[in-house]
Design an enzyme around this catalytic site. Structure first.
Site, PDB file in Angstrom:
ATOM      1  N   GLU A 112       0.836  -1.051  -0.044  1.00 26.80           N
ATOM      2  CA  GLU A 112      -0.096  -0.120   0.124  1.00 26.80           C
ATOM      3  C   GLU A 112       1.024   1.408   0.189  1.00 26.80           C
ATOM      4  O   GLU A 112       1.903   1.234   0.599  1.00 26.80           O
ATOM      5  CB  GLU A 112      -0.792  -0.077   1.305  1.00 26.80           C
ATOM      6  CG  GLU A 112      -2.093   0.547   1.009  1.00 26.80           C
ATOM      7  CD  GLU A 112      -3.292  -0.069   2.026  1.00 26.80           C
ATOM      8  OE1 GLU A 112      -3.078   0.303   3.214  1.00 26.80           O
ATOM      9  OE2 GLU A 112      -4.192  -0.790   1.587  1.00 26.80           O
ATOM     10  N   TYR A 123       7.583   0.769  -8.640  1.00 26.68           N
ATOM     11  CA  TYR A 123       6.591  -0.499  -8.418  1.00 26.68           C
ATOM     12  C   TYR A 123       6.150  -0.905  -9.983  1.00 26.68           C
ATOM     13  O   TYR A 123       6.143  -1.988 -10.373  1.00 26.68           O
ATOM     14  CB  TYR A 123       5.763  -0.242  -7.410  1.00 26.68           C
ATOM     15  CG  TYR A 123       6.133   0.097  -5.921  1.00 26.68           C
ATOM     16  CD1 TYR A 123       7.096  -0.778  -5.464  1.00 26.68           C
ATOM     17  CD2 TYR A 123       5.363   0.866  -5.151  1.00 26.68           C
ATOM     18  CE1 TYR A 123       7.528  -0.635  -4.079  1.00 26.68           C
ATOM     19  CE2 TYR A 123       5.817   1.174  -3.700  1.00 26.68           C
ATOM     20  CZ  TYR A 123       6.964   0.380  -3.486  1.00 26.68           C
ATOM     21  OH  TYR A 123       7.649   0.702  -2.161  1.00 26.68           O
TER      22      TYR A 123
HETATM   23  C1  LIG Z   1      11.273   5.358  -3.897  1.00 26.38           C
HETATM   24  C2  LIG Z   1      12.957   4.958  -3.378  1.00 26.38           C
HETATM   25  C3  LIG Z   1      13.137   3.680  -2.819  1.00 26.38           C
HETATM   26  C4  LIG Z   1      13.668   4.894  -4.914  1.00 26.38           C
HETATM   27  O1  LIG Z   1      14.951   4.576  -4.569  1.00 26.38           O
HETATM   28  P1  LIG Z   1      15.884   4.571  -5.567  1.00 26.38           P
HETATM   29  O2  LIG Z   1      17.424   4.085  -5.062  1.00 26.38           O
HETATM   30  O3  LIG Z   1      16.254   6.185  -5.670  1.00 26.38           O
HETATM   31  O4  LIG Z   1      15.336   4.019  -6.678  1.00 26.38           O
HETATM   32  P2  LIG Z   1      16.287   3.733  -8.264  1.00 26.38           P
HETATM   33  O5  LIG Z   1      17.487   4.666  -8.290  1.00 26.38           O
HETATM   34  O6  LIG Z   1      16.296   2.336  -8.552  1.00 26.38           O
HETATM   35  O7  LIG Z   1      15.197   4.441  -9.228  1.00 26.38           O
HETATM   36  C5  LIG Z   1      14.027   3.650  -9.761  1.00 26.38           C
HETATM   37  C6  LIG Z   1      13.151   4.391 -10.469  1.00 26.38           C
HETATM   38  O8  LIG Z   1      12.075   4.891  -9.694  1.00 26.38           O
HETATM   39  C7  LIG Z   1      11.755   6.146 -10.021  1.00 26.38           C
HETATM   40  N1  LIG Z   1      11.984   7.262  -9.201  1.00 26.38           N
HETATM   41  C8  LIG Z   1      12.711   7.158  -8.066  1.00 26.38           C
HETATM   42  N2  LIG Z   1      12.762   8.270  -7.345  1.00 26.38           N
HETATM   43  C9  LIG Z   1      11.926   9.154  -8.086  1.00 26.38           C
HETATM   44  C10 LIG Z   1      11.564  10.656  -7.872  1.00 26.38           C
HETATM   45  N3  LIG Z   1      11.870  11.228  -6.856  1.00 26.38           N
HETATM   46  N4  LIG Z   1      10.853  11.150  -8.747  1.00 26.38           N
HETATM   47  C11 LIG Z   1      10.483  10.479  -9.864  1.00 26.38           C
HETATM   48  N5  LIG Z   1      10.926   9.059 -10.195  1.00 26.38           N
HETATM   49  C12 LIG Z   1      11.519   8.521  -9.048  1.00 26.38           C
HETATM   50  C13 LIG Z   1      12.518   6.641 -11.450  1.00 26.38           C
HETATM   51  O9  LIG Z   1      11.654   5.701 -12.404  1.00 26.38           O
HETATM   52  C14 LIG Z   1      13.508   5.473 -11.220  1.00 26.38           C
HETATM   53  O10 LIG Z   1      14.349   5.139 -12.295  1.00 26.38           O
HETATM   54  P3  LIG Z   1      15.269   6.027 -13.112  1.00 26.38           P
HETATM   55  O11 LIG Z   1      16.250   6.631 -12.160  1.00 26.38           O
HETATM   56  O12 LIG Z   1      15.825   5.128 -13.973  1.00 26.38           O
HETATM   57  O13 LIG Z   1      14.607   7.173 -13.710  1.00 26.38           O
HETATM   58  C15 LIG Z   1      13.412   6.046  -2.646  1.00 26.38           C
HETATM   59  O14 LIG Z   1      13.288   7.127  -3.314  1.00 26.38           O
HETATM   60  C16 LIG Z   1      12.861   6.092  -1.047  1.00 26.38           C
HETATM   61  O15 LIG Z   1      13.374   5.353  -0.362  1.00 26.38           O
HETATM   62  N6  LIG Z   1      11.796   6.908  -0.754  1.00 26.38           N
HETATM   63  C17 LIG Z   1      11.380   7.399   0.460  1.00 26.38           C
HETATM   64  C18 LIG Z   1      10.741   5.983   1.092  1.00 26.38           C
HETATM   65  C19 LIG Z   1       9.393   5.484   0.287  1.00 26.38           C
HETATM   66  O16 LIG Z   1       8.411   6.305  -0.064  1.00 26.38           O
HETATM   67  N7  LIG Z   1       9.161   4.399  -0.051  1.00 26.38           N
HETATM   68  C20 LIG Z   1       8.409   3.594  -0.621  1.00 26.38           C
HETATM   69  C21 LIG Z   1       7.037   3.584   0.494  1.00 26.38           C
HETATM   70  S1  LIG Z   1       5.602   2.719  -0.401  1.00 26.38           S
END
Ligand SMILES: CC(C)(COP(=O)(O)OP(=O)(O)OC[C@H]1O[C@@H](n2cnc3c(N)ncnc32)[C@H](O)[C@@H]1OP(=O)(O)O)[C@@H](O)C(=O)NCCC(=O)NCCS
Length: 156
Positions: A112, A123
């Site tokens: 969720e 996702y």
């Molecule tokens: C979501 C999260 C886990 C992504 O981690 P990350 O290591 O930056 O992910 P990746 O580098 O593998 O990127 C994955 C893809 O997600 C998307 N993405 C990640 N962060 C993004 C942002 N701030 N804005 C838009 N797209 C984003 C992009 O499509 C990205 O691919 P790309 O870099 O090739 O464009 C990280 O931002 C996080 O921990 N966020 C806070 C916690 C959270 O909200 N967790 C999910 C709860 S449901």
């Protein structure tokens, strides 16, 4: 001095910086350690170099916490620390979560998330699809109401 950290320390080191405070999504230490003591709880860590297990004195770049019941598993928490984002670690960790669940015989994954969380793009890239909405489910301290989106991935 660096001291060896146990898994709860590693999770909390990421938790404390990863979740925007306004949404109240982060868990406290007690919630994490209680959850880890339950059967069916799975923890995955990722090091800054993408390895599954950070070396003893290395920092932890991210983690997932999930819970399985029979052949279903819920992704409870998923986070990469801000300094390590946009380098593909989220993709690597999510792929690992899916592979580990499949290896345990899981057929359906679900989670969720609040609407418009950037994590939704990640996702979706791994096949998760929205299957339900809980309107105005989250409430921010500012009084804003945000929908919760339920997502699932069938991996059988
Ligand atoms: C979501 C999260 C886990 C992504 O981690 P990350 O290591 O930056 O992910 P990746 O580098 O593998 O990127 C994955 C893809 O997600 C998307 N993405 C990640 N962060 C993004 C942002 N701030 N804005 C838009 N797209 C984003 C992009 O499509 C990205 O691919 P790309 O870099 O090739 O464009 C990280 O931002 C996080 O921990 N966020 C806070 C916690 C959270 O909200 N967790 C999910 C709860 S449901």
């Amino acid at each position: 001095m660096f001291l060896p950290q146990d898994d709860v320390d590693r999770v909390m080191s990421v938790m404390e910086q990863a979740f925007p405070p306004e949404f109240g999504e982060a868990w406290n230490r007690r919630q994490v350690s209680d959850s880890l003591s339950l059967s069916g709880t799975h923890l995955g860590l990722i090091a800054p170099d993408g390895n599954p297990r950070p070396k003893e004195h290395d920092e932890t770049a991210g983690f997932f916490l999930s819970r399985s019941v029979l052949d279903e598993e819920e992704l409870l928490l998923f986070a990469i620390a801000p300094d390590h984002r946009r380098k593909g670690l989220g993709h690597t960790l999510l792929r690992r979560f899916i592979e580990e669940a499949r290896a345990r015989g899981i057929r359906r994954l679900f989670l969720e998330m609040r609407r418009s969380n950037p994590a939704g793009v990640l996702y979706a890239a791994h096949g998760f699809e929205a299957v339900g909405i809980r309107p105005r489910y989250y409430r921010t301290p500012a009084g804003e109401r945000l929908d919760a989106i339920s997502q699932e991935l069938i991996i059988a």
